[in-house]
Motif scaffolding. Sequence first.
Motif, short mmCIF file in Angstrom:
data_model
loop_
_atom_site.label_atom_id
_atom_site.label_comp_id
_atom_site.label_asym_id
_atom_site.label_seq_id
_atom_site.Cartn_x
_atom_site.Cartn_y
_atom_site.Cartn_z
N VAL A 109 0.81 -1.23 0.00
CA VAL A 109 0.00 0.00 0.00
C VAL A 109 0.84 1.27 0.00
N ASN A 110 2.14 1.17 0.06
CA ASN A 110 2.99 2.38 0.02
C ASN A 110 3.11 2.86 -1.42
N VAL A 111 2.04 3.50 -1.89
CA VAL A 111 1.95 3.89 -3.30
C VAL A 111 3.02 4.92 -3.67
N THR A 112 3.41 5.76 -2.74
CA THR A 112 4.39 6.81 -3.05
C THR A 112 5.76 6.23 -3.37
N ASP A 113 6.04 5.00 -2.95
CA ASP A 113 7.33 4.37 -3.25
C ASP A 113 7.30 3.58 -4.55
N HIS A 114 6.12 3.41 -5.15
CA HIS A 114 6.02 2.57 -6.34
C HIS A 114 6.74 3.18 -7.54
N ASP A 115 6.71 4.50 -7.66
CA ASP A 115 7.36 5.14 -8.82
C ASP A 115 8.85 4.84 -8.86
N LEU A 116 9.49 4.90 -7.71
CA LEU A 116 10.93 4.60 -7.66
C LEU A 116 11.19 3.14 -8.02
N THR A 117 10.34 2.25 -7.54
CA THR A 117 10.52 0.83 -7.85
C THR A 117 10.33 0.57 -9.34
N PHE A 118 9.31 1.16 -9.94
CA PHE A 118 9.08 0.95 -11.37
C PHE A 118 10.16 1.60 -12.22
N ARG A 119 10.69 2.73 -11.76
CA ARG A 119 11.80 3.35 -12.52
C ARG A 119 13.01 2.43 -12.56
N SER A 120 13.38 1.87 -11.37
CA SER A 120 14.52 0.95 -11.36
C SER A 120 14.23 -0.31 -12.13
N LEU A 121 12.96 -0.80 -12.08
CA LEU A 121 12.60 -2.01 -12.83
C LEU A 121 12.70 -1.75 -14.33
N THR A 122 12.25 -0.59 -14.77
CA THR A 122 12.34 -0.26 -16.20
C THR A 122 13.79 -0.23 -16.66
N GLU A 123 14.65 0.35 -15.86
CA GLU A 123 16.07 0.41 -16.23
C GLU A 123 16.69 -0.98 -16.28
N VAL A 124 16.34 -1.82 -15.31
CA VAL A 124 16.90 -3.18 -15.29
C VAL A 124 16.42 -3.99 -16.48
N LEU A 125 15.14 -3.87 -16.82
CA LEU A 125 14.60 -4.62 -17.96
C LEU A 125 15.21 -4.14 -19.28
N GLN A 126 15.41 -2.84 -19.42
CA GLN A 126 16.02 -2.33 -20.64
C GLN A 126 17.47 -2.76 -20.78
N ASN A 127 18.14 -2.98 -19.66
CA ASN A 127 19.54 -3.39 -19.70
C ASN A 127 19.70 -4.90 -19.90
N ASN A 128 18.67 -5.69 -19.56
CA ASN A 128 18.84 -7.13 -19.55
C ASN A 128 17.89 -7.91 -20.46
N VAL A 129 16.71 -7.36 -20.74
CA VAL A 129 15.70 -8.14 -21.45
C VAL A 129 15.37 -7.54 -22.81
N THR A 130 14.84 -6.33 -22.81
CA THR A 130 14.36 -5.73 -24.05
C THR A 130 14.41 -4.22 -23.95
N PRO A 131 14.64 -3.53 -25.07
CA PRO A 131 14.60 -2.06 -25.02
C PRO A 131 13.18 -1.50 -25.03
N TYR A 132 12.19 -2.35 -25.31
CA TYR A 132 10.81 -1.89 -25.42
C TYR A 132 10.09 -2.11 -24.09
N VAL A 133 10.17 -1.14 -23.21
CA VAL A 133 9.50 -1.20 -21.90
C VAL A 133 8.64 0.06 -21.78
N VAL A 134 7.34 -0.14 -21.55
CA VAL A 134 6.38 0.97 -21.48
C VAL A 134 5.69 0.92 -20.13
N SER A 135 5.53 2.09 -19.50
CA SER A 135 4.82 2.19 -18.22
C SER A 135 3.62 3.11 -18.41
N LEU A 136 2.45 2.65 -17.97
CA LEU A 136 1.22 3.41 -18.11
C LEU A 136 0.53 3.54 -16.76
#
Length: 631
Positions: A109-136
């Motif tokens: 429920v700590n919604v204010t911390d989710h943006d930081l988690t998704f930002r790091s997740l996007t960076e990790v996925l772009q570095n390891n899996v695929t360059p096509y990562v979209v957040s909505l």
Amino acid sequence: MATSSVSKGCFVFKPDFKKRKISVPIEDYFNKGKNESEDSKLRFETYQLIWQQMKSETERLQEELNKNLFDSLIEFLQKSHSGFQKNSRDWGCQIKLREIPTAALVLGVNVTDHDLTFRSLTEVLQNNVTPYVVSLQAKDCPDMKHFLQKLASQLMDCNVDVQSKEKESVQVTQKKIHYSMDSLSTWYMSVTQKTDVKMPRKKRTPPSQWQSPPVVLILKDMESFTTKVLQDFIIISSQHLHEFPLILIFGIATSPVVVHRMLPHAVSSLLCIELFQSLSCKEHLTTVLDKLLLTTQFPFKLSEKVLQVLTNIFLYHDFSIQNFIKGLQLSLLEHFYSQPLSVLCCNLPEAKRRINFLSDNQCENIRRLPSFRRYVEKQASEKQVALLTNERFLKEETQSLLENLHVYHTNYFLVLRCLHQFTSSLPKYPLGRQIRELYCTCLEKNIRDSEEYASALQLLRMLAKDELMAMLQKCFKVFKSSSEKQLGNTAKRIEEFLAQFQSLDAEAKEEEEDTSESQSKGLQKTDLYHLQKSLLEMKELRRASKRQTKFEVLREQLVSFIDSLARARPHGRSRCGGIFLGPAILSRREESQDTRKKSNFPSGWAEGAAWFCLRRWERELIQICHVTKIL
């Protein structure tokens, strides 16, 4: 005859943009309203240095805590996408290809911390899996049209090839495309066929594996999306999986059951869902406190009231680690702004160096502290005169006391961790389950005289040998990890206790053999006289067995040893929050209200360099707590 007329009008004066306010350096705000401004710049630089160190440490902790979660997500995405590239004709694989791989990521429920988690997740996925990562987000996608527009715009910005990006941007500007899954599929096929998708430089994979990289779509707040939009998108995208390899990541704040509540069975059957759980907020807070406050790496410490207010806001309001860290930053800024002696809130070598350059006013600030006055009163008359008149002698004494304070804090945290290892698994948790609870209790009151401490010792006297040995091994690791020599004998003493508990096993086996032999003798045929004699001997043995066994004696010695660690009072009668240990520093006692009004420091003048008491900041936080309760 003269006439006069009055006319009304509206006049417009254009502002002069050339005249702008002169920007004032931030460090000058430390001067505002202060008579003593000789060290304001130094205090501001020290604040910046400490905050940058604490900020980098929190970022490193965030990466470590999310590493296992991100690794499992990467493994799931790679395994899911491998089915698209095999092009198997197996019936089971064909059925599975119709399902969209979906990761249900439960973040809490700590919604204010989710943006930081998704930002790091996007960076990790772009570095390891695929360059096509979209957040909505749900607020940007009220209907299907806006959903596809946001998806397409972000997806085309993810393209790695610069030339193709330029061509696509020209095409988009020339005519407004009505985006659909067909247009996205044709765009994806054209991009993957014409250009070789290049991974970032950090981690590269074989080119054959990335001929058709997946498209990862992250829905940050899945619960907030419109049900109809989600259903339509899932149904349409499942029909284009062979052309548009899509992988979904649902950001869930409440429970994974919400997926089945929002989506009917006909739609949820099109998803291949796997559940991922992030670290709980309380464990995250405990780790942050352990690495930032329960260590000698950072000289800045919080007083009991400020720490209690910050933790209460976290536990009863938002569960946000980022807000807790912002409160910690504001406390740090307030400390360096309001306390003149905060120049000494730095590492020990630098603090000792700065003491040599203290001005006369700063030396007088030290002498005005109530705890320093108590310290002077306990010294001999000659030393009293030297401390009050000789500034050189005062600086030398300050350096030695700060050094003692540093060693004291090191020993304090070691004993605190050891006491936590022994009391964290006791029934009903008399001293708290988390180390932060024990730390707040130690700061708040004298723990050795509390009922909770007495009940904890009483429960330790009832534990079994296996439980005590497990606690001793954890405590031994705590002391062994420290390089300090002051508590070196403590580690040896704990090791001796472990050896003594292990030796009890061999003695217990010998006693069992003796009892078995005596029982076999008792089963032999005998007359009435010898039977009465044997019964009397057994009765005496039972009386003797009521005495304490070797294990009970050893357990009592261990509990007394733990109690002595918590009550250790050296020559100087040093104390910190109720746990006594370490070298001689000034005693920290409860001050009267008059003396507290004169000084904002907590009692203990040397602790003024590392501890603070933010009265105004506390009142503001307490008011915030009252407002949130009313709302």
